[in-house]
Scaffold this active site. Sequence first.
Site, PDB file in Angstrom:
ATOM      1  N   CYS A 251       2.192  98.313  45.467  1.00 29.35           N
ATOM      2  CA  CYS A 251       1.498  98.803  46.744  1.00 29.35           C
ATOM      3  C   CYS A 251       2.292  99.759  46.884  1.00 29.35           C
ATOM      4  O   CYS A 251       2.764 100.315  48.255  1.00 29.35           O
ATOM      5  CB  CYS A 251       2.444  97.954  47.570  1.00 29.35           C
ATOM      6  SG  CYS A 251       2.228  95.644  47.382  1.00 29.35           S
ATOM      7  N   ALA A 253       0.658 102.676  47.436  1.00 33.56           N
ATOM      8  CA  ALA A 253       0.680 104.368  48.778  1.00 33.56           C
ATOM      9  C   ALA A 253       1.520 103.894  49.937  1.00 33.56           C
ATOM     10  O   ALA A 253       1.787 103.457  50.484  1.00 33.56           O
ATOM     11  CB  ALA A 253      -0.990 104.070  49.056  1.00 33.56           C
ATOM     12  N   PRO A 254       1.164 105.527  50.148  1.00 32.56           N
ATOM     13  CA  PRO A 254       1.123 107.037  49.589  1.00 32.56           C
ATOM     14  C   PRO A 254       1.947 107.905  48.398  1.00 32.56           C
ATOM     15  O   PRO A 254       1.492 108.757  48.383  1.00 32.56           O
ATOM     16  CB  PRO A 254       1.078 108.098  50.863  1.00 32.56           C
ATOM     17  CG  PRO A 254       1.794 107.324  51.371  1.00 32.56           C
ATOM     18  CD  PRO A 254       1.894 105.957  50.800  1.00 32.56           C
ATOM     19  N   LYS A 257       7.589 106.616  47.106  1.00 33.03           N
ATOM     20  CA  LYS A 257       8.771 106.025  47.282  1.00 33.03           C
ATOM     21  C   LYS A 257       8.469 106.402  45.544  1.00 33.03           C
ATOM     22  O   LYS A 257       9.787 106.367  44.912  1.00 33.03           O
ATOM     23  CB  LYS A 257       8.903 104.443  47.454  1.00 33.03           C
ATOM     24  CG  LYS A 257       9.336 104.186  49.023  1.00 33.03           C
ATOM     25  CD  LYS A 257       9.288 102.662  49.628  1.00 33.03           C
ATOM     26  CE  LYS A 257       9.421 102.500  50.487  1.00 33.03           C
ATOM     27  NZ  LYS A 257       8.200 102.880  51.485  1.00 33.03           N
ATOM     28  N   ASP A 301      -5.626  94.691  42.255  1.00 37.29           N
ATOM     29  CA  ASP A 301      -4.278  93.755  43.171  1.00 37.29           C
ATOM     30  C   ASP A 301      -3.034  93.850  42.576  1.00 37.29           C
ATOM     31  O   ASP A 301      -3.577  92.753  41.996  1.00 37.29           O
ATOM     32  CB  ASP A 301      -5.810  91.723  44.158  1.00 37.29           C
ATOM     33  CG  ASP A 301      -4.757  91.649  44.486  1.00 37.29           C
ATOM     34  OD1 ASP A 301      -3.664  91.606  45.311  1.00 37.29           O
ATOM     35  OD2 ASP A 301      -5.714  90.224  45.391  1.00 37.29           O
ATOM     36  N   ASP A 320       6.903  97.336  47.410  1.00 37.47           N
ATOM     37  CA  ASP A 320       6.979  97.457  49.145  1.00 37.47           C
ATOM     38  C   ASP A 320       5.632  96.619  50.077  1.00 37.47           C
ATOM     39  O   ASP A 320       4.081  97.371  49.874  1.00 37.47           O
ATOM     40  CB  ASP A 320       6.467  98.828  48.945  1.00 37.47           C
ATOM     41  CG  ASP A 320       6.704  99.794  50.206  1.00 37.47           C
ATOM     42  OD1 ASP A 320       6.962  98.769  51.330  1.00 37.47           O
ATOM     43  OD2 ASP A 320       6.585 100.532  50.616  1.00 37.47           O
ATOM     44  N   CYS A 373       8.404  97.489  55.940  1.00 33.60           N
ATOM     45  CA  CYS A 373       8.348  98.305  56.854  1.00 33.60           C
ATOM     46  C   CYS A 373       8.173  97.405  58.443  1.00 33.60           C
ATOM     47  O   CYS A 373       7.528  98.063  59.521  1.00 33.60           O
ATOM     48  CB  CYS A 373       7.893  99.723  56.938  1.00 33.60           C
ATOM     49  SG  CYS A 373       5.755  99.360  57.540  1.00 33.60           S
TER      50      CYS A 373
END
EC number: 2.1.1.176
Length: 434
Positions: A251, A253-254, A257, A301, A320, A373
């Site tokens: 996961c 994007a963007p 990290k 996925d 993330d 987040c």
Amino acid sequence: MNPRLAACQALAAVLAGRASLSGALPPQLDKVAPRDRGLTQELAFGAARWQPRLQALAARLLQKPFKAADTDIHALLLIGLYQLLYTRIPPHAAIGETVGCADKLKKGWAKGVLNAVLRRAQREGETLLAEVDRDPSARLGHPRWLLKALKQAWPEQLDALCAANNAHPPMTLRVNRRHGERDAYLAELAEAGIKARACDYSRDGIQLAAPRDVRELPGFAEGRVSVQDEAAQLAAEQLESAPGQRVLDACCAPGGKTCHLLETQPELAEVVAVDLEESRLVRVRENLQRLGLQASLVAADARATGEWWDGKPFQRILLDAPCSATGVIRRHPDIKLARKPEDIAALAHLQGELLDALWPTLEVGGVLLYATCSVMPAENSDSIAAFLARTPGARELDLPGPWGMKQPHGRQLLPQVEGHDGFYYAKLIKISAR
């Protein structure tokens, strides 16, 4: 285009559930003169940020709500109220320019309503707000369900948390240590007249005193620095990757990290960066190219490992995970409008599926860093507790450091008005293949 009209069009798309603010606003900004883009953004973001309070005030002022077909007029009213309450724009200009936008929307009938309501707000605003603010949802600027959830999770920090969510976010940089250290870049900023300070927890982080166009930053185009919040910068350090290791960024994007991992450990064998859609990898490619870095990008996925994993184990995984983004509301205030109570449980379920799917790709002795987040325990500590309970081969590792608050599992950072975003981390090691 009038900046109020542009802001109205973007906000109306958000209110109608057709788009996010980050998706709806850029096309509108393209229609506005460069000198008016800052105002357009301020009006759209500000009205979204304070929508619960502005909506409560509008309900007091209107005899009846607008029809669904008139979401644009409703958005225009919120933008007008925002100008009167939160900006230094002279009231006569705020009212006149806002009312005039109704003609541009081909809804001249709304001019009288908007004019009357905004003028009453100008005259009686303080009295009406005192009544409206008896409701904590209005006073603190959060939907009732979200305020209830935040209060349940963080009763002692509630007021500070809401204040941080309603504040303008700082602009934080990440220095690319391949090109030099933070202190040297701070000196360059000072020489360029750009006020900044070193971040408290990230060794690569710099917080600017005021946002700047990235084109004004020394060496930005050459990859010497990137924009990334301090809380997100902690991921690379906590993952503790080593030379020769194969790392998965799920996961991704963007790509902030992903790039930081490569900056901090140049001798990795490979970084595989996965995200759901090819369109989401465009930004990742752009960031890698600007920074002169390489990673293997995969549009898939992450749960469907049979479709993209080559069977070679990873020594490190950064997950993330998709989340409610309740730790970054100040950067995306339309989260308050888009999120629904049922989203939290659905996202926690998705996070569990990702953990279960990715765990077999991790080498025994390898480490998985789980990050969100979000500030919701259901997506964070509770998700990790459930995973540990069903995964005998997983053990939690301590996350030492001065940042965040220790939770039953992992550490939680809450957003700070003059500091980092809200973020959560938990670190797991694979002790057996079970």
